[in-house]
Write a protein that holds these residues in place. Sequence first.
Motif, short mmCIF file in Angstrom:
data_model
loop_
_atom_site.label_atom_id
_atom_site.label_comp_id
_atom_site.label_asym_id
_atom_site.label_seq_id
_atom_site.Cartn_x
_atom_site.Cartn_y
_atom_site.Cartn_z
N ARG A 8 1.67 6.75 -6.78
CA ARG A 8 0.56 7.62 -7.15
C ARG A 8 0.91 9.09 -6.95
NH1 ARG A 8 -4.36 6.30 -3.79
NH2 ARG A 8 -3.30 7.67 -2.37
N THR A 9 1.65 9.39 -5.90
CA THR A 9 2.01 10.78 -5.60
C THR A 9 3.32 11.18 -6.27
OG1 THR A 9 3.11 10.18 -3.54
CG2 THR A 9 0.77 10.80 -3.42
N HIS A 44 2.30 1.73 -3.42
CA HIS A 44 1.25 2.23 -4.32
C HIS A 44 1.05 3.73 -4.12
CE1 HIS A 44 -2.48 2.54 -6.52
NE2 HIS A 44 -3.06 3.05 -5.44
N ARG A 45 0.96 4.15 -2.87
CA ARG A 45 0.77 5.58 -2.59
C ARG A 45 1.95 6.41 -3.08
NH1 ARG A 45 -1.73 5.04 3.46
NH2 ARG A 45 -3.88 4.67 2.81
N LEU A 70 0.83 -1.20 0.00
CA LEU A 70 0.00 0.00 0.00
C LEU A 70 0.88 1.26 0.00
CD1 LEU A 70 -2.82 1.24 0.11
CD2 LEU A 70 -2.71 1.05 2.61
#
Length: 158
Positions: A155-156, A151-152, A148
């Motif tokens: 994404r950022t 993934h974050r 997770l």
Amino acid sequence: MLPIGYVAHRTGHRVRLRIPAHKGDTSYFARIERELAACERVSYVEANPLTASILLHYNGTDDDLRHDAVALGLFDIEALQPAANPVLSAAATRIDQIDRVIRRASNGSFDLLEVAFVGLIGASIVQALRGQALGPASTLMANALAILALHRARRTGR
């Protein structure tokens, strides 16, 4: 012809060499320890035949080390590291293929990272229900949270 050694890393006077051609050869690495210990530029030497590595505290340049090793008839040094492990490269290629298949099959809705996340969460719940909350369940949950976080970060853009 002398075996080829590679400088795995160097920090100040601390040098780690690898000589993959003699991995596991205890007599060869014992000879290296003996011969290099007698070298005036060497203040410490430790050889490990299991990892085919030599740790030195060496007061000289890489060229000096190469000259000393060749003069002693121990090994030659090449500047380039050997090629990456082909097994790991093949595994990475296969995992990338699986990721592409999942993306294609889900029309871009899922990727391998998301499937792994959901699988780890599910396995964590199953282990917790079995009473294994502190061992397997917490480890599986920690791995899911690491995915997770990855993934974050993607994404950022961090």
